[in-house]
Structure formats: structure tokens, C-alpha cells
Design an enzyme around this catalytic site. Structure first.
Site, short mmCIF file in Angstrom:
data_model
loop_
_atom_site.label_atom_id
_atom_site.label_comp_id
_atom_site.label_asym_id
_atom_site.label_seq_id
_atom_site.Cartn_x
_atom_site.Cartn_y
_atom_site.Cartn_z
N ASN A 9 0.97 -1.37 -0.07
CA ASN A 9 -0.02 0.42 0.20
C ASN A 9 1.04 1.20 -0.33
O ASN A 9 1.67 1.48 1.24
CB ASN A 9 -0.87 -0.52 1.55
CG ASN A 9 -1.16 1.16 1.30
OD1 ASN A 9 -1.79 1.80 0.63
ND2 ASN A 9 -2.26 1.34 2.93
N TRP A 10 0.74 1.43 -1.26
CA TRP A 10 2.03 2.80 -1.16
C TRP A 10 1.80 4.20 -0.28
O TRP A 10 2.48 5.11 -0.58
CB TRP A 10 2.41 2.73 -3.04
CG TRP A 10 3.41 2.55 -3.34
CD1 TRP A 10 3.68 0.90 -3.02
CD2 TRP A 10 3.65 2.00 -4.94
NE1 TRP A 10 4.30 1.11 -3.77
CE2 TRP A 10 4.55 1.39 -5.21
CE3 TRP A 10 3.64 3.40 -5.76
CZ2 TRP A 10 5.05 0.78 -6.21
CZ3 TRP A 10 4.18 3.06 -7.02
CH2 TRP A 10 5.25 1.70 -6.72
N LYS A 11 0.19 4.22 -0.22
CA LYS A 11 -0.46 5.69 0.25
C LYS A 11 -0.39 6.20 -0.99
O LYS A 11 -0.12 6.24 -1.99
CB LYS A 11 -0.18 6.18 1.61
CG LYS A 11 0.05 4.58 2.29
CD LYS A 11 -0.14 4.50 4.05
CE LYS A 11 -0.20 3.87 4.59
NZ LYS A 11 -0.08 3.77 6.13
N HIS A 95 -9.59 1.58 4.45
CA HIS A 95 -8.22 1.82 5.59
C HIS A 95 -8.41 2.81 7.09
O HIS A 95 -9.06 3.79 6.36
CB HIS A 95 -7.80 2.22 4.41
CG HIS A 95 -5.90 2.17 5.64
ND1 HIS A 95 -5.31 3.17 5.93
CD2 HIS A 95 -4.58 1.08 4.94
CE1 HIS A 95 -4.31 2.88 6.31
NE2 HIS A 95 -3.95 2.04 5.85
N GLU A 97 -6.37 5.59 7.48
CA GLU A 97 -7.04 6.74 7.22
C GLU A 97 -7.53 7.16 6.50
O GLU A 97 -7.66 8.57 6.58
CB GLU A 97 -5.39 6.08 6.04
CG GLU A 97 -3.72 6.60 7.35
CD GLU A 97 -2.59 6.03 6.40
OE1 GLU A 97 -2.82 6.28 5.40
OE2 GLU A 97 -1.91 4.97 7.30
N GLU A 165 -4.84 -4.71 11.34
CA GLU A 165 -3.82 -3.92 11.26
C GLU A 165 -4.71 -2.89 12.47
O GLU A 165 -5.09 -1.85 12.19
CB GLU A 165 -4.03 -2.65 10.22
CG GLU A 165 -4.09 -3.53 8.96
CD GLU A 165 -3.84 -2.44 7.38
OE1 GLU A 165 -1.95 -2.87 7.08
OE2 GLU A 165 -4.47 -1.71 7.42
N GLY A 171 2.63 2.49 10.23
CA GLY A 171 3.09 3.78 10.14
C GLY A 171 4.07 4.39 11.38
O GLY A 171 4.33 3.39 11.56
N SER A 213 3.67 -2.06 10.30
CA SER A 213 4.76 -1.88 10.30
C SER A 213 5.28 -3.41 10.14
O SER A 213 6.57 -3.59 11.04
CB SER A 213 5.29 -1.60 12.27
OG SER A 213 4.35 -0.40 11.94
N GLY A 234 2.89 -1.40 3.97
CA GLY A 234 3.08 0.35 3.83
C GLY A 234 3.92 0.75 3.49
O GLY A 234 4.77 0.33 2.05
P1 PGA Z 1 2.80 1.14 7.78
O1 PGA Z 1 1.54 1.15 6.84
O2 PGA Z 1 3.64 -0.47 7.16
O3 PGA Z 1 3.56 1.82 6.77
O4 PGA Z 1 2.89 0.59 8.80
C1 PGA Z 1 0.77 -0.67 7.16
C2 PGA Z 1 -1.12 0.36 5.74
O5 PGA Z 1 -1.16 1.24 6.39
O6 PGA Z 1 -1.27 -0.51 5.29
#
Ligand code: PGA
Length: 254
Positions: A9-11, A95, A97, A165, A171, A213, A234
């Protein structure tokens, strides 16, 4: 053994097509040799068509969100039909976010149904904001699952995967670290809740991935000790080298 699913997931990264192409080039190189691992990249949608390229290889593509209508007067939105048309196969829905931006369970439910109808595979994210020692957070997971999957036609139950998650472990601002045991405990709970929503057999086989993470250092422990069916990655998916390491770890498991 079923294939492990590793999703990047590149965001909202990276900020240039050139960087995006570089990551994909590296990932495709590693993925070309894999047989036991499903590889999915979810870049920003503007890069999608360019990155997918002409031929379908072993690296599959997805998006990070979708709108629930097929077309029409919805400024700024992108529909599942459009995503399918450019050759992407997966969509991340719910997600944390996006939930932080106001996405409700009802909206997540609409998005899932629309995506499934269009033939996309859904990666449904669930996870609590806070972990308490009394297990109250399990109620949060239960409500998230029930709202997201409300009135889901049973024939669609093989069209989704769950990504567990815990928000506090996601993050660079994560306040804690999830353990493989913690993941396993919660995955069992998620299956129990799923078996009340979809049929029992399907609930037992829906892949449950870990996210928060995830990286090359902890991938093996979540996949082996935690029994995760895959990972939603991520930050570590923004480097072809780091993501490639994770892919190799998943592929090497017995
Ligand atoms: P992260 O993000 O691996 O940077 O913690 C994971 C995600 O939000 O899907």
C-alpha cells in the site's frame, strides 16, 4: 499450503512517475520467480495504467480506495468499472486513514458491494484505534466487520480478504508493536465473527493478512508464528529491495 498474499500500500507516495516505475521494475523482477506468493501493488491511481503495462505478469495491481457508484456526477471520484478497465484487480477498502477522514461503516459496505459487483477483489481493513487489556477492543472489530459486510451475498464471500491492522501499530507514528501471538488471537476472533456473517466454511478460508509496520524483519514471525495468510505493507513497500525481501521470505516458507 495456500499462497501467501503480500500487498504493498503505497499511500500518497512516491511523487514522481519515475520513482514509481523504478519500484515496480524491481518488484516485477523479484515477483517473476515466485510461485507460492501472490504479489499486489496498490500505487496512487494516477500511475496505475502506466505501471500495469501491456502484459499481465506476476505482479498484480490494486487501488487504495474506490467510489460506490459506477459513473455519473461525482466529482473527483473513481469507480470500480474504471479500475477494472485499466487492468487492476484489487481494492483496499476501509483503511484506517480513510476512516479517520470520516468514512463510515455504511460507506465501506457500499464500496465493498460495488467493487465486488465489478469483479474486484476487496482487501477489507479492520483494526482498533486503542488496545485495552480487558478485550473491549474486540467489540470494535466485531462492529467494523458487521457493518462492512452487512447483507453481503454469500456467493461473494470468496472475493475478499481481511487485513487486520491495529491502528496504533501503523506508520512511523506507531505507539506500539503488535506481536504474532496478538495477531493470531485476533485473527481467530475475526473468523468467529465472520462465521456469524457469512457461511462457516467461507469464514474459515477467508485470508486474514496482518498490517501495521510489517517489514522484512518481522514478516516471517507474522507469517509463521502468527499464521497470517499474508501482509499488507505500507512504508516497506516503497523500496523494491525491502519489499522484495518480504516477498522472498513469503516464498521460502514450507
Ligand atoms: P505501515 O502501513 O506498514 O507503514 O505501518 C501499513 C498500512 O497502513 O497499511
Amino acid at each position: 499450503m495456500t499462497k501467501k498474499i503480500i500487498i504493498g500500500n503505497w499511500k500518497m507516495n512516491p511523487v514522481s512517475r519515475k520513482e514509481a516505475q523504478e519500484i515496480v521494475r524491481g518488484v516485477k523482477k523479484t515477483a517473476a520467480n515466485l510461485r507460492k506468493t501472490t504479489v499486489v501493488l496498490c500505487p496512487p491511481v494516477v500511475y496505475l495504467e502506466n505501471l500495469i503495462g501491456k502484459k499481465v505478469g506476476k505482479t498484480l495491481f490494486g487501488v487504495q480506495d474506490v467510489y460506490w457508484e459506477e459513473k455519473g456526477a461525482h466529482t473527483g471520484s473513481i469507480s470500480s468499472l474504471m479500475i477494472r478497465d485499466v487492468g487492476a484487480e484489487y481494492v483496499i477498502v476501509g483503511h484506517s486513514e480513510r476512516q479517520a477522514g470520516g468514512e463510515s461503516g455504511e460507506i465501506i459496505n457500499r464500496k465493498i458491494k460495488a467493487a465486488m459487483k465489478a469483479g474486484l477483489k476487496v482487501v477489507l481493513c479492520v483494526g482498533e484505534k486503542d488496545r485495552d487489556t480487558h478485550g473491549h477492543y474486540l467489540k470494535v472489530l466485531e462492529v467494523q466487520l458487521k457493518e462492512a459486510l452487512a447483507k453481503m451475498p454469500p456467493r461473494l464471500a470468496d472475493k475478499f480478504v481481511i487485513a487486520y491492522e491495529p491502528v496504533w501499530a501503523i506508520g512511523k507514528d506507531a505507539t506500539g508493536v503488535e506481536t504474532p501471538e496478538g495477531f493470531m488471537h485476533n485473527a481467530i476472533f475475526i473468523r468467529k465473527v465472520l462465521s456469524k456473517i457469512i457461511n462457516k466454511k467461507q469464514a474459515m478460508t477467508v485470508p486474514i493478512l496482518y498490517g501495521g509496520s510489517a517489514d522484512a524483519k518481522n514478516a516471517e514471525s507474522f507469517l509463521v508464528a502468527g499464521g497470517a495468510d499474508g501482509l499488507l505493507v505500507g512504508r516497506a513497500s516503497l523500496s523494491a529491495k525491502d519489499f522484495g525481501e518480504i516477498l522472498k521470505i513469503a516464498e521460502s516458507l514450507k
